[in-house]
Design a protein around this motif. Structure first.
Motif, short mmCIF file in Angstrom:
data_model
loop_
_atom_site.label_atom_id
_atom_site.label_comp_id
_atom_site.label_asym_id
_atom_site.label_seq_id
_atom_site.Cartn_x
_atom_site.Cartn_y
_atom_site.Cartn_z
N ASP A 128 0.83 -1.21 0.00
CA ASP A 128 0.00 0.00 0.00
C ASP A 128 0.87 1.26 0.00
O ASP A 128 0.56 2.24 -0.70
CB ASP A 128 -0.94 0.01 1.21
CG ASP A 128 -2.04 -1.03 1.12
OD1 ASP A 128 -2.26 -1.56 0.00
OD2 ASP A 128 -2.67 -1.32 2.16
N ALA A 132 0.93 4.13 -2.75
CA ALA A 132 0.70 5.52 -2.35
C ALA A 132 1.84 6.40 -2.83
O ALA A 132 1.61 7.54 -3.28
CB ALA A 132 0.54 5.62 -0.83
N TYR A 135 1.36 6.94 -6.52
CA TYR A 135 0.27 7.89 -6.75
C TYR A 135 0.72 9.31 -6.43
O TYR A 135 0.38 10.26 -7.13
CB TYR A 135 -0.96 7.54 -5.92
CG TYR A 135 -1.68 6.29 -6.36
CD1 TYR A 135 -1.88 5.99 -7.71
CD2 TYR A 135 -2.19 5.40 -5.42
CE1 TYR A 135 -2.55 4.85 -8.11
CE2 TYR A 135 -2.86 4.26 -5.81
CZ TYR A 135 -3.03 3.98 -7.15
OH TYR A 135 -3.68 2.85 -7.54
N LYS A 136 1.51 9.46 -5.38
CA LYS A 136 2.01 10.78 -5.00
C LYS A 136 2.91 11.34 -6.10
O LYS A 136 2.78 12.52 -6.47
CB LYS A 136 2.77 10.67 -3.68
CG LYS A 136 3.37 11.98 -3.22
CD LYS A 136 4.19 11.79 -1.95
CE LYS A 136 4.94 13.07 -1.63
NZ LYS A 136 5.89 12.86 -0.54
#
Length: 166
Positions: A128, A132, A135-136
């Protein structure tokens, strides 16, 4: 004249005339009885006892042997009772130890399950966090490209306005 053995026997008799030395060496009781009778006969010859006194002495020796056997039996029973008590205490400790081992085994199984769950959750959270982070970075790229697009648009609008107004 008396031999050395007879003198030693006489000296022993004078020292303690009531003491009888009986060797009961093992399970053969008839041997001990024969030795006691032989001793009684020697003593009767030394003191010239009558047959009645000799028979009374034999009864006393046999009675003493029976009493000694009873006392040995009582002592053996006491030893066995103590041994039984020790074994019962040992059994109680073994039962207590068994219970504690089983309960700790259950606790260890529960801890092991929770550790596996933590490892799985850690692996999932790592995945995860990796997603993340990606995605950042993608969002930062979008922001940067959007910012660059707005800046280029402003520059283009500013140039257009400059040439129109001029």
């Amino acid at each position: 004249m008396a031999t050395k053995q007879e003198q030693a026997l006489a000296n022993q008799d004078e020292a303690n005339p009531d003491q009888v030395g009986v060797d009961m060496g093992g399970p053969d009781r008839s041997d001990a009885y024969e030795k006691a009778v032989e001793y009684a006969e020697k003593r009767a010859r030394a003191e010239e006892l009558s047959d009645e006194q000799l028979k009374e002495f034999e009864k006393m020796v046999v009675m003493t042997e029976e009493t000694l056997n009873k006392q040995l039996t009582v002592d053996e029973i006491k030893i066995q009772e103590k041994r039984l008590k020790d074994l019962e205490d040992l059994k109680e400790l073994m039962i207590d130890l068994h219970g504690k081992v089983n309960s700790s085994s259950k606790n260890q199984d529960e801890i092991s399950k929770k550790c596996k769950e933590v490892i799985e959750l850690t692996y999932a959270s790592k995945q995860d966090l990796k997603s993340a982070y990606e995605y950042k970075r993608a969002l930062q790229r979008k922001k940067l490209s959007f910012g660059i697009g707005i800046l280029v648009g402003l520059i283009a609008a500013g140039l257009i306005i400059y040439f129109l107004v001029k």
